[in-house]
Design an enzyme around this catalytic site. Structure first.
Site, PDB file in Angstrom:
ATOM      1  N   HIS A 118      19.405  33.382  32.231  1.00  0.00           N
ATOM      2  CA  HIS A 118      18.246  33.392  33.126  1.00  0.00           C
ATOM      3  C   HIS A 118      17.002  32.826  32.464  1.00  0.00           C
ATOM      4  O   HIS A 118      16.070  32.389  33.142  1.00  0.00           O
ATOM      5  CB  HIS A 118      17.951  34.809  33.609  1.00  0.00           C
ATOM      6  CG  HIS A 118      19.088  35.449  34.330  1.00  0.00           C
ATOM      7  ND1 HIS A 118      19.636  34.915  35.471  1.00  0.00           N
ATOM      8  CD2 HIS A 118      19.806  36.578  34.074  1.00  0.00           C
ATOM      9  CE1 HIS A 118      20.627  35.693  35.896  1.00  0.00           C
ATOM     10  NE2 HIS A 118      20.753  36.695  35.057  1.00  0.00           N
ATOM     11  N   HIS A 144       9.894  35.845  26.440  1.00  0.00           N
ATOM     12  CA  HIS A 144      10.725  34.845  27.100  1.00  0.00           C
ATOM     13  C   HIS A 144       9.851  33.919  27.938  1.00  0.00           C
ATOM     14  O   HIS A 144       8.637  34.112  28.044  1.00  0.00           O
ATOM     15  CB  HIS A 144      11.788  35.521  27.970  1.00  0.00           C
ATOM     16  CG  HIS A 144      11.204  36.421  29.018  1.00  0.00           C
ATOM     17  ND1 HIS A 144      10.992  37.764  28.814  1.00  0.00           N
ATOM     18  CD2 HIS A 144      10.753  36.170  30.269  1.00  0.00           C
ATOM     19  CE1 HIS A 144      10.441  38.299  29.889  1.00  0.00           C
ATOM     20  NE2 HIS A 144      10.292  37.346  30.792  1.00  0.00           N
ATOM     21  N   HIS A 146       9.268  31.163  31.505  1.00  0.00           N
ATOM     22  CA  HIS A 146       9.583  30.799  32.892  1.00  0.00           C
ATOM     23  C   HIS A 146       9.047  29.404  33.178  1.00  0.00           C
ATOM     24  O   HIS A 146       7.974  29.025  32.712  1.00  0.00           O
ATOM     25  CB  HIS A 146       8.953  31.800  33.870  1.00  0.00           C
ATOM     26  CG  HIS A 146       9.526  33.172  33.774  1.00  0.00           C
ATOM     27  ND1 HIS A 146      10.675  33.560  34.435  1.00  0.00           N
ATOM     28  CD2 HIS A 146       9.106  34.258  33.074  1.00  0.00           C
ATOM     29  CE1 HIS A 146      10.933  34.827  34.151  1.00  0.00           C
ATOM     30  NE2 HIS A 146      10.004  35.274  33.317  1.00  0.00           N
ATOM     31  N   HIS A 163       6.086  35.402  28.651  1.00  0.00           N
ATOM     32  CA  HIS A 163       5.964  36.843  28.859  1.00  0.00           C
ATOM     33  C   HIS A 163       6.355  37.604  27.589  1.00  0.00           C
ATOM     34  O   HIS A 163       7.481  37.467  27.100  1.00  0.00           O
ATOM     35  CB  HIS A 163       6.870  37.310  29.999  1.00  0.00           C
ATOM     36  CG  HIS A 163       6.415  36.873  31.352  1.00  0.00           C
ATOM     37  ND1 HIS A 163       7.218  36.966  32.482  1.00  0.00           N
ATOM     38  CD2 HIS A 163       5.236  36.353  31.772  1.00  0.00           C
ATOM     39  CE1 HIS A 163       6.534  36.509  33.525  1.00  0.00           C
ATOM     40  NE2 HIS A 163       5.339  36.139  33.115  1.00  0.00           N
ATOM     41  N   THR A 230       9.583  41.014  36.875  1.00  0.00           N
ATOM     42  CA  THR A 230       9.722  39.887  37.800  1.00  0.00           C
ATOM     43  C   THR A 230      11.175  39.471  37.987  1.00  0.00           C
ATOM     44  O   THR A 230      11.450  38.438  38.609  1.00  0.00           O
ATOM     45  CB  THR A 230       8.904  38.672  37.318  1.00  0.00           C
ATOM     46  OG1 THR A 230       9.434  38.203  36.073  1.00  0.00           O
ATOM     47  CG2 THR A 230       7.430  39.038  37.160  1.00  0.00           C
ATOM     48  N   THR A 231      12.093  40.239  37.445  1.00  0.00           N
ATOM     49  CA  THR A 231      13.524  40.003  37.627  1.00  0.00           C
ATOM     50  C   THR A 231      14.180  41.323  38.012  1.00  0.00           C
ATOM     51  O   THR A 231      13.627  42.393  37.753  1.00  0.00           O
ATOM     52  CB  THR A 231      14.182  39.487  36.334  1.00  0.00           C
ATOM     53  OG1 THR A 231      13.992  40.452  35.291  1.00  0.00           O
ATOM     54  CG2 THR A 231      13.583  38.162  35.908  1.00  0.00           C
TER      55      THR A 231
END
Length: 280
Positions: A118, A144, A146, A163, A230-231
């Site tokens: 992801h 991580h 995005h 993040h 957010t996941t």
């Protein structure tokens, strides 16, 4: 003899009554422990589980608009009231006179880099990295990326977003968001970018330490609000801090990440009645 039987009947009735009351009264200790455990697990495992056949994705029938339908543990993704990310509109910002300046205590540490299907997740070996938000200390668990950014500023996405996920001693979660815009090459990320894992479950350990403080902008003024992961499972009661000053990466650096994850962002969610607090 009659007194003896009456005594026995009274004892039996008392025992049955006690058992009935105990069985209908929830255990406060058990409930509290379960809630803390759930929060702790969410912070530690956000993006962390490598899934060869993911139960969710960023497109199609398993995309963000369907997350809440995929698993019973994902229901907050569909009906949560304080979901992230959001559109940060300057017209909605309220200057806070009580909000303490963000404190960041990041050091140079060894890291491992994981492609979990992801995102690219970076795990810091040292437990000495933390932030302090309004007096509460949160220890860094991982960070991580995005592409494009998940948060918007006045309706616009940045090229990427970083993040940093933290957790307090009591299990509360705090995420520090840093927007990334296209510009000059960011040498602070070169060691990580040299080992970006392209395949799912691929992990790399860097030989040289990474200076985590160098990954942040110099200006730490921020916007704060109550949100969620957010996941999936989109757990709420997450303390969000989004830095106002973005950092830069070169177009080539952004392109290198986009080649692995063309789109791994969740669309913005409704702000609702939540407040956006800005540093004074």
């Amino acid at each position: 003899m009659k007194k003896h039987w009456r005594g026995c009947l009274f004892s039996i009735f008392s025992i049955i009554l006690a058992l009935s009351v105990t069985g209908c009264t929830p255990s406060a200790t058990s409930s509290t422990t379960s809630a803390t455990s759930s929060s702790s697990s969410s912070a530690n495992n956000v993006h962390a589980v490598v899934q060869k056949s993911p139960h969710w994705s960023y497109e199609g029938d398993e995309g963000p608009e369907h997350w809440g339908e995929l698993e019973k543990d994902f229901v907050a993704c569909g009906n949560g009231q304080e979901q992230s990310p959001i559109n940060i509109e300057h017209s909605h910002l309220e200057a806070s006179h009580t909000q303490q300046p963000l404190q960041v205590h990041y050091s140079t540490t060894k890291v491992s880099i994981l492609n979990n299907g992801h995102t690219v997740q970076v795990n810091a070996a040292s437990p000495s990295n933390d932030i302090v938000v309004d007096g509460t200390k949160f220890t860094l668990k991982q960070f991580h990326f995005h592409h494009p950014s998940e948060h918007q500023i006045d309706g616009k996405n940045a090229e990427m977003e970083l993040h940093f996920v933290h957790q307090s001693d009591t299990g509360s979660t705090a995420v520090l968001g840093v927007l990334i815009q296209s510009g000059k090459e960011n040498k602070a990320f070169n060691r990580i970018w040299s080992k970006l894992p392209k395949d799912i479950s691929q992990e790399a350990v860097l030989d040289e330490d990474v200076n985590l403080a160098a990954l942040l902008p110099k200006d730490l003024h921020s916007v704060r609000y109550n949100g969620s992961l957010t996941t999936p499972p989109c757990t709420e009661h997450v303390n969000w801090t989004v830095l106002e000053q973005p950092i830069e990466m070169s177009a080539d650096q952004i392109k290198q990440f986009a080649a692995i994850f063309p789109d791994n962002h969740r669309p913005v969610q409704q702000l609702g009645t939540r407040e956006l607090k800005a540093d004074k």
